[in-house]
Design a protein around this motif. Sequence first.
Motif, short mmCIF file in Angstrom:
data_model
loop_
_atom_site.label_atom_id
_atom_site.label_comp_id
_atom_site.label_asym_id
_atom_site.label_seq_id
_atom_site.Cartn_x
_atom_site.Cartn_y
_atom_site.Cartn_z
N ALA A 106 2.86 -1.42 8.95
CA ALA A 106 3.79 -0.50 8.29
C ALA A 106 3.59 -0.58 6.78
O ALA A 106 3.74 -1.64 6.19
N THR A 107 3.24 0.55 6.20
CA THR A 107 3.03 0.61 4.75
C THR A 107 4.01 1.60 4.14
O THR A 107 4.52 2.50 4.81
N HIS A 108 4.24 1.44 2.86
CA HIS A 108 5.21 2.25 2.13
C HIS A 108 4.64 2.64 0.77
O HIS A 108 3.64 2.09 0.33
N ALA A 109 5.30 3.54 0.10
CA ALA A 109 4.99 3.90 -1.28
C ALA A 109 6.27 4.47 -1.88
O ALA A 109 6.97 5.24 -1.23
N GLY A 110 6.59 4.08 -3.09
CA GLY A 110 7.88 4.40 -3.66
C GLY A 110 7.97 5.63 -4.54
O GLY A 110 8.87 5.73 -5.35
N TYR A 111 7.05 6.57 -4.38
CA TYR A 111 7.14 7.79 -5.18
C TYR A 111 8.40 8.58 -4.82
O TYR A 111 8.75 8.67 -3.65
N ASP A 113 8.50 11.78 -4.91
CA ASP A 113 7.97 12.91 -4.16
C ASP A 113 7.53 12.42 -2.78
O ASP A 113 6.64 11.58 -2.65
N ALA A 114 8.15 12.93 -1.74
CA ALA A 114 7.92 12.45 -0.38
C ALA A 114 6.47 12.62 0.07
O ALA A 114 5.91 11.73 0.70
N GLN A 115 5.85 13.74 -0.25
CA GLN A 115 4.46 13.96 0.18
C GLN A 115 3.50 13.02 -0.54
O GLN A 115 2.59 12.48 0.07
N GLN A 116 3.72 12.81 -1.82
CA GLN A 116 2.88 11.89 -2.59
C GLN A 116 3.03 10.47 -2.04
O GLN A 116 2.04 9.74 -1.90
N ALA A 117 4.25 10.08 -1.71
CA ALA A 117 4.51 8.75 -1.15
C ALA A 117 3.83 8.60 0.21
O ALA A 117 3.21 7.57 0.51
N LYS A 118 3.91 9.62 1.04
CA LYS A 118 3.31 9.59 2.37
C LYS A 118 1.79 9.45 2.26
O LYS A 118 1.17 8.67 2.99
N THR A 119 1.18 10.19 1.36
CA THR A 119 -0.27 10.16 1.18
C THR A 119 -0.72 8.76 0.75
O THR A 119 -1.68 8.22 1.31
N LEU A 120 -0.04 8.17 -0.23
CA LEU A 120 -0.42 6.83 -0.68
C LEU A 120 -0.19 5.80 0.42
O LEU A 120 -1.02 4.92 0.65
N SER A 121 0.90 5.92 1.13
CA SER A 121 1.20 5.02 2.24
C SER A 121 0.10 5.10 3.30
O SER A 121 -0.33 4.07 3.84
N ARG A 124 -2.96 3.26 2.12
CA ARG A 124 -2.76 1.81 2.23
C ARG A 124 -2.97 1.34 3.66
O ARG A 124 -3.62 0.33 3.91
N ALA A 125 -2.42 2.08 4.61
CA ALA A 125 -2.57 1.71 6.02
C ALA A 125 -4.05 1.77 6.44
O ALA A 125 -4.54 0.89 7.15
N GLN A 126 -4.74 2.80 5.97
CA GLN A 126 -6.16 2.93 6.28
C GLN A 126 -6.98 1.80 5.67
O GLN A 126 -7.92 1.30 6.29
N ALA A 127 -6.62 1.38 4.47
CA ALA A 127 -7.33 0.26 3.82
C ALA A 127 -7.17 -1.02 4.64
O ALA A 127 -8.13 -1.79 4.82
N GLU A 144 -1.19 2.47 12.73
CA GLU A 144 -0.79 2.67 11.34
C GLU A 144 0.57 3.37 11.32
O GLU A 144 0.73 4.42 11.93
N ASP A 145 1.52 2.77 10.63
CA ASP A 145 2.86 3.34 10.48
C ASP A 145 3.11 3.55 8.98
O ASP A 145 3.73 2.73 8.32
N ALA A 146 2.58 4.64 8.48
CA ALA A 146 2.69 4.97 7.05
C ALA A 146 4.00 5.71 6.83
O ALA A 146 4.12 6.89 7.16
N THR A 147 4.98 5.02 6.26
CA THR A 147 6.32 5.60 6.15
C THR A 147 6.59 6.27 4.81
O THR A 147 7.67 6.84 4.63
N GLY A 148 5.67 6.21 3.90
CA GLY A 148 5.91 6.82 2.59
C GLY A 148 7.09 6.16 1.91
O GLY A 148 7.16 4.95 1.80
N SER A 149 8.04 6.96 1.46
CA SER A 149 9.23 6.43 0.79
C SER A 149 10.46 6.43 1.69
O SER A 149 11.57 6.21 1.23
N GLU A 150 10.26 6.66 2.99
CA GLU A 150 11.39 6.76 3.93
C GLU A 150 12.12 5.44 4.13
O GLU A 150 13.34 5.43 4.27
#
Length: 166
Positions: A106-111, A113-121, A124-127, A144-150
């Motif tokens: 499970a990865t996250h990103a704190g942007y 903007d929800a779409q920007q956070a999801k993309t970065l998340s 990260r999961a792919q890495a 991979e559970d990329a949750t973005g900023s959720e």
Amino acid sequence: MVGAAVVIATVTACGSGDSNGSGGSSSAAAPPGGSGTSSAAGAPSSAGQGAMNGAAGQVNSAIEQALQQSPVTFEPQKADLTDKAKQTLEQIAKAMQGNDVKITVATHAGYPDAQQAKTLSEKRAQAIASALETHGVAKDRVKEDATGSEKAQGDQALNTQISVAQ
């Protein structure tokens, strides 16, 4: 489920060495065999699980130990793995050799903007999945559970949770 959260908070307080708002104390004991989740950030993964045994329990223990020693974290706005994170993932990959246990990352990103956070998340999961694959873990064993900023904001969004898949 409550037991899993208590174990996660205890694991996090004992292992991460940084302040993450989890309080760091617990009066309840973990069920035998672990909770089925492991977290560097103190947030539970998608679901708790009763006592585990066999290969899943061994992999879960290895994940918890590796994350306690060196959590998998990211720098703000980046998806690059640090050398420490790569070493942690190598330890986890070794624990996954010789069995068919699957894990969830499970990865996250704190942007904001929800779409920007999801993309970065997702990056990260792919890495993480790619690093594990480099060490012999088949891609189909890593969910991979990329949750973005959720599910995480601020510094919490830099942390990754890795657990035995349900």
